[in-house]
Structures are given as C-alpha cells and as structure tokens.
Design a protein around this motif. Structure first.
Motif, PDB file in Angstrom:
ATOM      1  N   ARG A   8     -10.041 -15.351   8.499  1.00  0.00           N
ATOM      2  CA  ARG A   8      -9.597 -14.615   7.255  1.00  0.00           C
ATOM      3  C   ARG A   8     -10.712 -13.785   6.956  1.00  0.00           C
ATOM      4  O   ARG A   8     -10.510 -12.577   6.340  1.00  0.00           O
ATOM      5  CB  ARG A   8      -9.086 -15.714   6.394  1.00  0.00           C
ATOM      6  CG  ARG A   8      -8.430 -15.035   4.994  1.00  0.00           C
ATOM      7  CD  ARG A   8      -8.413 -15.971   4.079  1.00  0.00           C
ATOM      8  NE  ARG A   8      -7.381 -17.333   4.488  1.00  0.00           N
ATOM      9  CZ  ARG A   8      -7.357 -18.294   3.732  1.00  0.00           C
ATOM     10  NH1 ARG A   8      -7.814 -18.781   2.575  1.00  0.00           N
ATOM     11  NH2 ARG A   8      -6.592 -19.428   4.382  1.00  0.00           N
ATOM     12  N   GLU A  53     -10.195 -21.210  10.350  1.00  0.00           N
ATOM     13  CA  GLU A  53      -9.391 -20.272   9.804  1.00  0.00           C
ATOM     14  C   GLU A  53      -9.921 -19.447   8.620  1.00  0.00           C
ATOM     15  O   GLU A  53      -9.700 -18.381   8.679  1.00  0.00           O
ATOM     16  CB  GLU A  53      -8.119 -21.002   9.130  1.00  0.00           C
ATOM     17  CG  GLU A  53      -7.079 -20.361   8.375  1.00  0.00           C
ATOM     18  CD  GLU A  53      -6.367 -19.076   9.681  1.00  0.00           C
ATOM     19  OE1 GLU A  53      -6.271 -18.074   8.917  1.00  0.00           O
ATOM     20  OE2 GLU A  53      -6.329 -19.349  10.878  1.00  0.00           O
ATOM     21  N   THR A  97      -7.417 -25.818   4.437  1.00  0.00           N
ATOM     22  CA  THR A  97      -7.727 -24.673   5.498  1.00  0.00           C
ATOM     23  C   THR A  97      -8.875 -24.988   6.404  1.00  0.00           C
ATOM     24  O   THR A  97     -10.002 -25.412   5.452  1.00  0.00           O
ATOM     25  CB  THR A  97      -7.957 -23.408   4.708  1.00  0.00           C
ATOM     26  OG1 THR A  97      -6.684 -23.018   3.867  1.00  0.00           O
ATOM     27  CG2 THR A  97      -8.049 -22.489   5.447  1.00  0.00           C
TER      28      THR A  97
END
Length: 239
Positions: free
Chosen positions: A67, A63, A59
């Motif tokens: 999140r 990202e 990840t």
C-alpha cells in the motif's frame, strides 16, 4: 536533526527493545502497534525510515508495504521488514512488495543498526544523483522522479512513473551505464553498495519490479537479460 524511525510492531517487548537501541544510536523512534497507528504517525510527520513487522493484527506488514509503495506520500520511505520468516520465498515476497531490506527474528541490535545505516546511506546517495535522459526516459535527480514518453523519440508528452527507491537506484545506474552488461554481483556492488546483507536473488526481484514499472510506457524491453551473464540497459530493442 535526528533521523525519525517508525517502528511498526505489535509486540511491546520487541518494540521497546528496538526503541532503546535506536535512542542509544541517536535516532528518534516512533511507536505503532498496528496499521491504523502507523498511518496516524505518518500523517503527523513523514519518517526517514520504517521498521515494519510482517505479522500485524488486521492488516499484515506485507500488505502495508504494498500500500505504501503505491502512495505518493510514502513511496520513497525506506522500509526494513522485521520477520520470523527466514525462507527464501518469504524474503523474496517481501522484496517484491517493495521493502528495501529485511531482518529475521531473533536479531541483535547491532545487526539491526547496521542495516538501518546501510539503507539510510543508500537513500542519501540517491538524493545526490543527477539527471539524465535516454531512450524516452528522463530522471529528474533533484526531484527524485522518473518520466517516460510512450513514443520514446523525444517529442511525446511526458508522464511521471511511480517508482520505488530500489528501482530508482537500479534504473539510474542502468541509464548512466547504458549498453554495458553487469552481473548480479556487480549490480549488488554498484547499486546496493556491496552490502553483505543483500543476496544476488534480490537483483532478479528488483529487475522484475523495474520492468513492471516501465511496462505501461512500453519501455520495459530496454531492461534486457543477457543469458548466462547478467543484465543491461539498451535503447536498441533486441528482435
């Protein structure tokens, strides 16, 4: 108590260098080499600030930032992105993901510490802000939360609005200085504290984010663009 700073960086040499600088400056560094380790560290104890590498295995840091900004547990944690990407579009991409600042590699420990102090200072000042109600919006300064009424007449049911720390500061300033027009430079000075590390383009990015945040409540039009001058907050919606 020392401020706890989470370093999310997959390169051990950089992680160790940053941790050494943080310890010398009397911060408490916590290490994470990937997204899973970062989540475990946050679950153990919420950090005061996150240093987040853009390029991570699995990840990406971008990202992760997106999140965390959607999660009520991590939404208000200041994030500084560590990145080798120095192009303007990449920096804007990071800001749009919700990071508070960025440091381009290679960087010096002195520059990194200066940015950490600036971001933590702004975060601390946020906690001292008061409450205000205007045009269907209410800021609860003690709880550091924003509430909106869809009808805006003071009689509707309030709903909490998820909002990032930079957008919170911007909205609070706008609401306490309603109907006045401010240039990008003035907003940087008042909202970001005149930090030399923040560019005027940053204002446009966070204005877009703030409007998107208010859009669901139909209150985004109160953040108005004054062509050739800057921005203002107004409860009077222009036709």
């Amino acid at each position: 108590m020392h401020k706890r700073i989470l370093i999310v960086e997959d390169e051990p040499a950089i992680r160790d260098m940053v941790a050494f600088a943080l310890k010398k400056a009397e911060y408490e560094p916590i290490h994470a080499g990937n997204a899973l380790e970062a989540q475990a560290a946050i679950a153990e104890r919420i950090p005061d600030l996150i240093l987040l590498d853009w390029m991570l295995p699995g990840t990406s840091g971008l990202e992760l930032a997106r999140r965390w900004r959607k999660d009520s547990l991590t939404r208000e944690i200041p994030i500084i992105m560590l990145t080798a990407r120095g192009e303007e579009d990449d920096r804007v991409g990071g800001l749009e993901a919700g990071v508070d600042d960025y440091v381009v590699k290679p960087f010096s420990a002195r520059e990194l510490l200066a940015r950490i102090r600036a971001v933590l200072r702004r975060s601390r000042e946020d906690d001292e802000d008061g409450s205000i109600r205007l045009g269907g919006l209410r800021i609860d300064g003690a709880a550091h939360r924003v509430f909106a009424e869809a009808d805006g007449d003071g009689t509707g049911e309030e709903q909490a609005i998820p909002i990032g720390p930079a957008e919170y500061r911007l909205l609070h300033f706008f609401m306490t200085h309603a109907e006045r027009v401010y240039s990008r430079a003035q907003l940087l000075d008042h909202v970001w504290g005149g930090s030399v590390y923040v560019e005027e383009r940053t204002v446009d990015v966070h204005i877009r984010r703030l409007r998107k945040t208010l859009e669901a409540s139909g209150l985004d039009r109160m953040i108005q663009t004054v062509r050739g001058t800057g921005y203002r907050f107004s409860v009077t919606i222009d036709a």
